[in-house]
Design a protein around this motif. Structure first.
Motif, mmCIF file in Angstrom:
data_model
loop_
_atom_site.group_PDB
_atom_site.id
_atom_site.type_symbol
_atom_site.label_atom_id
_atom_site.label_comp_id
_atom_site.label_asym_id
_atom_site.label_seq_id
_atom_site.Cartn_x
_atom_site.Cartn_y
_atom_site.Cartn_z
ATOM 1 N N GLN A 1 -11.609 6.993 -1.680
ATOM 2 C CA GLN A 1 -10.721 6.787 -0.527
ATOM 3 C C GLN A 1 -9.306 7.270 -0.802
ATOM 4 O O GLN A 1 -8.461 7.316 0.074
ATOM 5 N N LYS A 2 -9.018 7.559 -2.088
ATOM 6 C CA LYS A 2 -7.663 7.977 -2.429
ATOM 7 C C LYS A 2 -7.583 9.482 -2.527
ATOM 8 O O LYS A 2 -8.522 10.139 -2.945
ATOM 9 N N GLU A 3 -6.422 10.003 -2.191
ATOM 10 C CA GLU A 3 -6.256 11.434 -2.285
ATOM 11 C C GLU A 3 -5.143 11.772 -3.245
ATOM 12 O O GLU A 3 -4.138 11.079 -3.315
ATOM 13 N N SER B 1 1.155 -4.519 -6.027
ATOM 14 C CA SER B 1 0.274 -5.180 -5.068
ATOM 15 C C SER B 1 -0.981 -4.360 -4.817
ATOM 16 O O SER B 1 -0.971 -3.139 -4.962
ATOM 17 N N ALA B 2 -2.032 -5.050 -4.473
ATOM 18 C CA ALA B 2 -3.188 -4.355 -3.915
ATOM 19 C C ALA B 2 -2.811 -3.961 -2.491
ATOM 20 O O ALA B 2 -1.805 -4.419 -1.959
ATOM 21 N N VAL B 3 -3.610 -3.118 -1.885
ATOM 22 C CA VAL B 3 -3.264 -2.676 -0.541
ATOM 23 C C VAL B 3 -3.829 -3.651 0.490
ATOM 24 O O VAL B 3 -5.021 -3.673 0.761
ATOM 25 N N THR B 4 -2.956 -4.479 1.019
ATOM 26 C CA THR B 4 -3.354 -5.475 1.992
ATOM 27 C C THR B 4 -3.150 -4.897 3.391
ATOM 28 O O THR B 4 -2.064 -4.404 3.685
ATOM 29 N N TYR C 1 -5.633 -9.045 -2.244
ATOM 30 C CA TYR C 1 -6.560 -8.693 -1.162
ATOM 31 C C TYR C 1 -6.484 -7.193 -0.976
ATOM 32 O O TYR C 1 -5.440 -6.671 -0.607
ATOM 33 N N CYS C 2 -7.571 -6.482 -1.241
ATOM 34 C CA CYS C 2 -7.471 -5.028 -1.153
ATOM 35 C C CYS C 2 -8.460 -4.439 -0.157
ATOM 36 O O CYS C 2 -9.595 -4.866 -0.072
ATOM 37 N N VAL C 3 -7.977 -3.427 0.585
ATOM 38 C CA VAL C 3 -8.875 -2.754 1.519
ATOM 39 C C VAL C 3 -9.600 -1.593 0.850
ATOM 40 O O VAL C 3 -10.524 -1.022 1.397
ATOM 41 N N TYR C 4 -9.173 -1.231 -0.345
ATOM 42 C CA TYR C 4 -9.820 -0.125 -1.062
ATOM 43 C C TYR C 4 -10.894 -0.644 -2.012
ATOM 44 O O TYR C 4 -10.957 -1.827 -2.312
ATOM 45 N N ASP C 5 -11.669 0.303 -2.498
ATOM 46 C CA ASP C 5 -12.781 -0.082 -3.358
ATOM 47 C C ASP C 5 -12.893 0.852 -4.569
ATOM 48 O O ASP C 5 -13.930 1.459 -4.809
ATOM 49 N N CYS C 6 -11.824 0.946 -5.330
ATOM 50 C CA CYS C 6 -11.831 1.842 -6.494
ATOM 51 C C CYS C 6 -12.729 1.254 -7.585
ATOM 52 O O CYS C 6 -12.550 0.110 -7.999
ATOM 53 N N ALA C 7 -13.648 2.071 -8.060
ATOM 54 C CA ALA C 7 -14.710 1.569 -8.939
ATOM 55 C C ALA C 7 -14.207 0.911 -10.224
ATOM 56 O O ALA C 7 -14.795 -0.038 -10.717
ATOM 57 N N TYR C 8 -13.105 1.416 -10.781
ATOM 58 C CA TYR C 8 -12.638 0.940 -12.085
ATOM 59 C C TYR C 8 -11.769 -0.312 -11.994
ATOM 60 O O TYR C 8 -11.291 -0.819 -13.003
ATOM 61 N N CYS C 9 -11.518 -0.805 -10.793
ATOM 62 C CA CYS C 9 -10.488 -1.825 -10.627
ATOM 63 C C CYS C 9 -11.084 -3.201 -10.318
ATOM 64 O O CYS C 9 -12.005 -3.323 -9.516
ATOM 65 N N VAL C 10 -10.529 -4.236 -10.964
ATOM 66 C CA VAL C 10 -11.014 -5.598 -10.689
ATOM 67 C C VAL C 10 -10.781 -6.032 -9.260
ATOM 68 O O VAL C 10 -11.495 -6.877 -8.740
ATOM 69 N N ASN C 11 -9.759 -5.495 -8.637
ATOM 70 C CA ASN C 11 -9.417 -5.982 -7.302
ATOM 71 C C ASN C 11 -10.150 -5.260 -6.181
ATOM 72 O O ASN C 11 -9.889 -5.487 -5.011
ATOM 73 N N ARG C 12 -11.056 -4.366 -6.524
ATOM 74 C CA ARG C 12 -11.765 -3.598 -5.488
ATOM 75 C C ARG C 12 -12.422 -4.548 -4.488
ATOM 76 O O ARG C 12 -12.884 -5.638 -4.855
ATOM 77 N N SER C 13 -12.453 -4.094 -3.251
ATOM 78 C CA SER C 13 -12.861 -5.004 -2.180
ATOM 79 C C SER C 13 -14.273 -5.544 -2.370
ATOM 80 O O SER C 13 -14.583 -6.657 -1.959
HETATM 81 S S1 SF4 Z 1 -5.774 -2.643 -6.142
HETATM 82 FE FE1 SF4 Z 1 -5.323 -0.445 -6.181
HETATM 83 S S2 SF4 Z 1 -6.711 0.384 -7.728
HETATM 84 FE FE2 SF4 Z 1 -7.484 -1.639 -7.162
HETATM 85 S S3 SF4 Z 1 -8.961 -1.304 -5.568
HETATM 86 FE FE3 SF4 Z 1 -7.019 -1.703 -4.550
HETATM 87 S S4 SF4 Z 1 -6.121 0.322 -4.254
HETATM 88 FE FE4 SF4 Z 1 -7.778 0.585 -5.751
#
Ligand code: SF4
Lengths: 245, 435
Positions: free
Chosen positions: B180-182, B109-112, B63-75
């Motif tokens: 969203q990442k720095e 972990s994703a960022v929950t 469960y992730c609060v971020y939305d990184c374009a390259y990642c399967v787990n993006r929100s």
């Molecule tokens: S799991 Fe990590 S890389 Fe993937 S969307 Fe969440 S923060 Fe970004």
């Protein structure tokens, strides 16, 4: 041709080396079992294993050559390769002349053969530290059957004594019917009693299923590469791999 | 949710993290405890993609609060989600370990909710393993950028390795694909971990029993091919990471297209050859004494797909060759294409007792296919005519590729073969980064 025959034990091999110096006649070959197509010109000598003589040779290798040479010889012996005993013998003869520099003669045949046999044994041992699979039997015993190319049970069991020190386990070389049995105090090498050899392995261990699931889902399907998989993990080892059943 | 389902989801979500190494730590077993770590690392299986499986590699939660374009787990992505409990993580690890399936755990972990909450859950899982189960096997944990440093420190005391993934090799890429990442949020924990490791090293010199802190070192991962960065930028970044942050390993991961986002390149297949070249070059940085500047420059900012980085370097510096095998020092031998760490060591040993000819090199197992263009033995060339730079280049490319029956480089992931140190598993070397 003079052939020495010994009983296949490491002590027997070292006794043969002893006899080659102090016995009647040095051998051309040292062998573990009678070879059937021998010529009538061959002279066979049976070596009687003598642990005192063996330990003298053991000490001499350690002191006059090196500890590495001792390791190489032991590992090469475990390879059980054809002719390896004769090469070990020649390597030791050469070693007693050259001292610890023997291992620098990387272009001499006997050195090459012993090194390469020893390396094969070490490579397989290292691989097995990872590929060995323990099945949890219903009584709570962990049982690991495997069938290595080389005789490595003695080499790998130590690692598991240190690692899995709080569980009962057996590592069983089904090809040689040799087992390392660990009872949480000590580990002994022994033949396995008949009834244990054919125990059925029908465990209903849910962690085996979980492991298989994991094995499947960790793979990146865009990168499927059976060739690479087989090169790393030769198919001859798959028989006992839970995930490959 | 059933444990099996969770495992399926959370291991599939972790599989793009390429690090799997279990080496560099030799944590001992304790009385009545379970497990230890071996510094050379052990592989336990190889998945169908040919990559080594050494650790139970899972996300705690996807469960992730971020939305990184390259990642399967993006929100914004529509995928099944799951989260373990610390107890479940511990159970899986212990039971897999007892059956010798794994060397230990790699927990990420994703960022929950937020960084701290996530880091706390990771910490709790690991505390349970170490303290309640007396587990002494290998643990690699991801430090979540933005989490309290105190929490990261407490976790670091329990694990063997920690990593913070940089993922995108440049700030520009980061802005574009993970706005969203720095950069600072990523570099801060890396910096902190590396200074703590250094501190502990000094302490251990004084007090033998000083508590461990990340004894297996720190690593990171870079994604290759999701941004426009050149190989040169990536390799320079790695070089800096090794020097400044004392990283143990930088991993490279060919970008696997997981999204149709227009910001991302439209790749059919992951750029595996490029990943492979980077691993080879990385290997040259760490074990062969090369610097990034020697391998790439402004004019050639990317690796040659046809020639490995070392051969490429040698052809471009042909005036340094040939080297005399019986006299060249170890460093120079290592720079000869086709001679790796193992061959160089053997040559050094064998020539102590005998002056070597080409036949002898073959006996030592030195592969002459490429080396023969660059060496002499007792003053003699392998060929009796002088080779031109261009000709050598052609020979290296054609000779090598056809002779080895075109090893289908596109399909080979070299990563799984590369041991941490160029020692064990000798026979694998010829096809790994050793070139
Ligand atoms: S799991 Fe990590 S890389 Fe993937 S969307 Fe969440 S923060 Fe970004």
């Amino acid at each position: 041709m003079v052939n020495y025959y010994y009983d296949g034990t490491f002590d027997g091999l070292l006794t043969s080396v002893y006899e080659s110096y102090y016995g009647i006649e040095p051998p051309d070959k040292i062998l573990r079992c009678k070879n059937l197509q021998q010529s009538i010109l061959d002279k066979d000598i049976d070596i009687v294993t003598d642990s005192e003589k063996a330990s003298k040779v053991y000490e001499a290798i350690h002191k006059k050559i090196s500890y590495d040479a001792l390791r190489n010889v032991y590992h090469a012996y475990l390879s059980e390769l054809d002719e390896i005993d004769t090469y070990i013998y020649q390597y030791l003869r050469f070693g007693f002349k050259k001292g610890k520099s023997v291992d620098l003669y990387l272009t001499s045949e006997e050195v090459l053969k012993v090194h390469s046999a020893a390396k094969k044994v070490r490579t397989e041992s290292h691989l097995m530290l990872g590929l060995l699979r323990f099945r949890k039997l219903n009584g709570g015993l962990y049982y690991a059957p495997y069938s290595p190319v080389y005789n490595i049970t003695a080499l790998i069991s130590d690692h598991f004594v240190r690692r899995l020190s709080d569980q009962f386990w057996i590592i069983h070389d089904t090809k040689r019917n040799l087992a390392a049995v660990y009872n949480m105090v000590e580990c002994v090498l022994t033949d396995l009693p008949e009834e244990l050899q054919h125990q059925s392995l029908n465990t209903d261990d849910c962690f085996e299923d979980l492991w298989k699931k994991y094995f499947d889902s960790i793979c990146i399907k865009d990168r499927i590469n059976p060739k690479l998989q087989k090169r790393n993990m030769p198919a001859r080892y798959w028989k006992y791999l839970v995930e490959k059943q | 949710m059933e444990l099996q389902k969770k495992l399926e989801i959370l291991s599939a979500a972790a599989k793009y993290d390429v690090s799997c190494s279990s080496s560099g730590s030799n944590r001992k077993n304790t009385k009545g405890g379970l497990g230890n770590a071996t510094s050379c690392g052990i592989c336990h299986s190889w998945a169908d993609d040919g990559r080594c499986i050494s650790l139970l590699k899972i996300l705690f939660s996807n469960y992730c609060v971020y939305d990184c374009a390259y990642c399967v787990n993006r929100s914004s992505n529509d995928v099944p989600r799951a989260a373990f409990t610390p107890q479940e993580v511990a159970d899986l690890t212990i039971n897999f370990y007892r059956r010798n399936y794994i060397e230990g755990l790699f927990l990420s972990s994703a960022v929950t909710k937020n960084a701290n909450h996530t880091m706390e859950l990771l910490y709790e899982s690991i505390r349970l393993l170490r303290e309640e189960y007396k587990f002494n096997g290998y643990i690699h944990v991801k430090a979540i950028p933005g989490a309290d440093l105190a929490l990261i420190e407490a976790t670091g005391k329990l694990v063997d390795r920690m990593s913070v993934n940089i993922e995108l090799p440049s700030e520009k890429g980061l802005k574009l694909l993970a706005p969203q990442k720095e950069k600072q949020a990523i570099l801060k924990p890396m910096n902190f971990i590396s200074s703590k490791i250094a501190e502990k090293k000094d302490e251990i010199k004084v007090f033998k029993k000083a508590p461990l802190f990340v004894p297996g070192g720190q690593s990171t991962q870079l994604i290759v091919g999701a941004t426009k960065d050149h190989d040169m930028n990536i390799l320079k970044l790695s070089e800096n990471l090794y020097k400044k942050y004392n990283l143990k390993r930088v991993y490279y991961s060919a970008y696997v297209p997981v999204s149709k986002n227009p910001l991302l390149p439209d790749l059919k297949t992951p750029p595996l050859l490029r990943e492979h070249r980077l691993y080879q070059a990385d290997w040259l940085l760490r074990f062969y004494g090369f610097s990034a500047d020697e391998l790439l420059d402004e004019r050639n900012p990317d690796f040659d797909p046809q020639l490995d980085p070392k051969a490429n370097w040698a052809v471009n510096n042909i005036s340094l060759f040939p080297v005399e095998v019986n006299r060249a020092d170890y460093e120079m031998l290592l720079r000869v294409p086709g001679i790796g760490v193992r061959s160089a060591k053997k040559i050094i040993m064998a020539r102590k007792v005998k002056s070597l000819c080409f036949e002898d090199l073959k006996k030592l197992g030195v592969v002459l296919k490429r080396a023969r263009f660059f060496i002499t033995c007792k003053g003699k060339y392998f060929f009796n005519y002088n080779m031109e730079q261009l000709l050598i280049r052609q020979n290296l490319i054609n000779g090598w590729e056809t002779d080895e029956k075109k090893q289908e480089w596109e399909q080979i992931s070299i990563l799984s073969l590369i041991p941490e140190k160029p020692t064990l598993q000798d026979k694998l070397m010829s096809i790994t980064g050793e070139i």
